[in-house]
Design a protein around this motif. Sequence first.
Motif, PDB file in Angstrom:
ATOM      1  N   PHE A 125       0.679  -1.144  -0.053  1.00 19.29           N
ATOM      2  CA  PHE A 125       0.197  -0.113  -0.045  1.00 19.29           C
ATOM      3  C   PHE A 125       1.094   1.108  -0.430  1.00 19.29           C
ATOM      4  CE2 PHE A 125      -2.776  -2.932   1.227  1.00 19.29           C
ATOM      5  CZ  PHE A 125      -4.031  -3.223   1.214  1.00 19.29           C
ATOM      6  N   ILE A 126       0.686   1.755  -1.064  1.00 17.73           N
ATOM      7  CA  ILE A 126       1.058   3.679  -0.669  1.00 17.73           C
ATOM      8  C   ILE A 126       1.665   4.055   0.587  1.00 17.73           C
ATOM      9  CG2 ILE A 126      -0.548   5.104  -0.819  1.00 17.73           C
ATOM     10  CD1 ILE A 126       0.797   6.594  -2.796  1.00 17.73           C
ATOM     11  N   ASP A 127       2.866   4.405   0.532  1.00 22.55           N
ATOM     12  CA  ASP A 127       3.288   5.056   1.577  1.00 22.55           C
ATOM     13  C   ASP A 127       3.570   6.797   2.192  1.00 22.55           C
ATOM     14  OD1 ASP A 127       4.795   6.166   4.099  1.00 22.55           O
ATOM     15  OD2 ASP A 127       5.934   4.121   4.054  1.00 22.55           O
ATOM     16  N   PHE A 128       2.056   7.076   2.327  1.00 20.84           N
ATOM     17  CA  PHE A 128       2.534   8.759   1.910  1.00 20.84           C
ATOM     18  C   PHE A 128       3.797   9.449   2.473  1.00 20.84           C
ATOM     19  CE2 PHE A 128      -1.991   7.853   0.955  1.00 20.84           C
ATOM     20  CZ  PHE A 128      -2.139   8.676   0.223  1.00 20.84           C
TER      21      PHE A 128
ATOM     22  N   THR B 270       6.322  13.218  -6.304  1.00 25.11           N
ATOM     23  CA  THR B 270       7.329  13.013  -5.537  1.00 25.11           C
ATOM     24  C   THR B 270       6.773  11.169  -5.063  1.00 25.11           C
ATOM     25  OG1 THR B 270       7.731  14.907  -5.657  1.00 25.11           O
ATOM     26  CG2 THR B 270       8.018  13.804  -3.903  1.00 25.11           C
ATOM     27  N   VAL B 271       5.154  11.345  -3.974  1.00 23.62           N
ATOM     28  CA  VAL B 271       4.866  10.249  -3.140  1.00 23.62           C
ATOM     29  C   VAL B 271       5.004   8.760  -4.205  1.00 23.62           C
ATOM     30  CG1 VAL B 271       3.066   9.308  -2.366  1.00 23.62           C
ATOM     31  CG2 VAL B 271       4.067  11.927  -1.717  1.00 23.62           C
ATOM     32  N   LEU B 272       4.182   9.053  -5.332  1.00 27.94           N
ATOM     33  CA  LEU B 272       4.338   7.837  -6.746  1.00 27.94           C
ATOM     34  C   LEU B 272       5.673   7.590  -6.956  1.00 27.94           C
ATOM     35  CD1 LEU B 272       1.893   6.287  -7.625  1.00 27.94           C
ATOM     36  CD2 LEU B 272       2.379   7.440  -9.612  1.00 27.94           C
ATOM     37  N   ILE B 273       6.417   8.453  -7.386  1.00 28.52           N
ATOM     38  CA  ILE B 273       7.626   7.631  -7.641  1.00 28.52           C
ATOM     39  C   ILE B 273       8.723   7.028  -6.575  1.00 28.52           C
ATOM     40  CG2 ILE B 273       9.760   8.455  -8.477  1.00 28.52           C
ATOM     41  CD1 ILE B 273       8.163  10.207 -10.245  1.00 28.52           C
TER      42      ILE B 273
ATOM     43  N   ASP C 222      10.989  -5.812  -5.521  1.00 30.65           N
ATOM     44  CA  ASP C 222      10.450  -6.887  -6.252  1.00 30.65           C
ATOM     45  C   ASP C 222       9.925  -6.229  -7.654  1.00 30.65           C
ATOM     46  OD1 ASP C 222       9.036  -8.737  -7.797  1.00 30.65           O
ATOM     47  OD2 ASP C 222       7.845  -9.171  -6.026  1.00 30.65           O
ATOM     48  N   PRO C 223      11.097  -5.960  -8.741  1.00 27.12           N
ATOM     49  CA  PRO C 223      10.110  -5.902  -9.766  1.00 27.12           C
ATOM     50  C   PRO C 223       8.525  -5.833 -10.346  1.00 27.12           C
ATOM     51  CG  PRO C 223      12.513  -7.035 -10.094  1.00 27.12           C
ATOM     52  CD  PRO C 223      12.152  -7.425  -8.901  1.00 27.12           C
ATOM     53  N   LEU C 224       8.166  -6.935  -9.600  1.00 24.14           N
ATOM     54  CA  LEU C 224       6.804  -7.048  -9.904  1.00 24.14           C
ATOM     55  C   LEU C 224       4.986  -6.375  -9.237  1.00 24.14           C
ATOM     56  CD1 LEU C 224       6.696 -11.593 -11.422  1.00 24.14           C
ATOM     57  CD2 LEU C 224       7.010  -8.750 -12.697  1.00 24.14           C
ATOM     58  N   ARG C 225       5.940  -5.607  -7.941  1.00 25.85           N
ATOM     59  CA  ARG C 225       5.346  -5.738  -7.079  1.00 25.85           C
ATOM     60  C   ARG C 225       4.357  -4.158  -7.448  1.00 25.85           C
ATOM     61  NH1 ARG C 225       7.961  -5.541  -1.341  1.00 25.85           N
ATOM     62  NH2 ARG C 225       7.728  -7.528  -1.756  1.00 25.85           N
ATOM     63  N   TYR C 226       3.426  -4.205  -7.106  1.00 24.09           N
ATOM     64  CA  TYR C 226       2.497  -3.325  -7.262  1.00 24.09           C
ATOM     65  C   TYR C 226       2.418  -2.292  -5.754  1.00 24.09           C
ATOM     66  CZ  TYR C 226       0.456  -5.884 -11.617  1.00 24.09           C
ATOM     67  OH  TYR C 226       0.625  -6.556 -12.745  1.00 24.09           O
ATOM     68  N   THR C 227       2.232  -1.109  -6.700  1.00 21.98           N
ATOM     69  CA  THR C 227       1.633  -0.219  -5.492  1.00 21.98           C
ATOM     70  C   THR C 227       0.377   0.167  -5.151  1.00 21.98           C
ATOM     71  OG1 THR C 227       3.911   1.206  -5.236  1.00 21.98           O
ATOM     72  CG2 THR C 227       2.265   2.613  -4.674  1.00 21.98           C
ATOM     73  N   ALA C 228      -0.307  -0.057  -4.277  1.00 16.72           N
ATOM     74  CA  ALA C 228      -2.012   0.090  -4.306  1.00 16.72           C
ATOM     75  C   ALA C 228      -2.007   1.388  -3.949  1.00 16.72           C
ATOM     76  CB  ALA C 228      -2.851  -0.897  -3.608  1.00 16.72           C
TER      77      ALA C 228
END
Length: 356
Positions: free
Chosen positions: A19-22, A61-64, A74-80
């Motif tokens: 999950f996205i970490d702000f 900034t947060v997303l990148i 892990d190159p296959l890991r998603y950011t939710a």
Amino acid sequence: GRRHEERIAMAIELDNKAFIDFYLGSNSEQMQNAITGLVVELRTTTAASGGHTAGLTRALTVLIANMISNYAADPLRYTAYRSHHNGYPSQRYNPLLAKWRGMERVIDGLEELGYVFDVKGHQHPEYGTGYISRIRAEPEFIELLAERYGFTSDHVERFSNPELVELRDAERKQIDYEDTESTRAMRNQLNSYNDVLRSAEIAVSLTEEQILELEGEPLHLSRKSYHRVFNRESFTLGGRFYGPWWQLASQEVRKHIQIDGEDTVECDYSAQHVHILYSLMGLQYYSEHDEGDDPYAVPGYEEIDRKLLKLVGLIILSAATKNGAATAIRNRIRENSEWSGLGVNVSDLLAGFKTK
């Protein structure tokens, strides 16, 4: 058939997410150059051509920072991420004030540029089930960030002063609150304790390869600070301490923890929830039961896996109602192929625990 197998494979792939970490970002020159260049590129897309520069910059900034950190793990890991305004907390938990409108423009713009693979979430209108949106950086994008701007996951850092006292509502969403003498005292205590942790070298006497073999992914050994989480809009509910890497490490890895180069021993307090409850009643468990008795053992269920009995015991100790406990137990049994064929009568098992 093949389509069913493909859907299962896709579901497994999508489950590899964080999950996205702000609180993730970077003040490095490399990040600033990357953001400046990418905002110019985003302006050429249909999705982001009309966005405010400040909003695009915050979201980018947060997303990148999240995508490149997850890619490194892990190159296959998603950011939710949440695809609505309610998923973006107040400044207390969101220091860059990244908002959904800016995030939406950035995500769609990066997808137009071919830099990311984005999977939109879905929720069933009647049942409320579904899955959260998620995004993953394409390898070419990671290479571009490194080659054009010199920006890598090594430049990502966590803001040093994240909110340490979290309050959440019934849906587990972080909510704002007015500080009180009590919350300030809790925050001061956490800061003091985290200062001590930061001053110590807490590591494992294993190589990165050995950690990967035991964990399946790298350990973020720099994450050594605690925060507390309170639930259901009340500072009387919850309050557990979360955060450091050792809370998520496997038992095998924890055996190798060292503090300032010294080996450690991890004490295991068996059935502590039951013993604490007896103590609250002014009783000593082994005065009421045979010495050495297992608090999670139930007469008549000696052949049942202890892991299942312990799970049942923990559920009934924390469930609000008997029916709620029974439903939770049945669901957990149904999910486990080893337990589902045992023919356990949950009502009788609950009665056995209660009698004991």
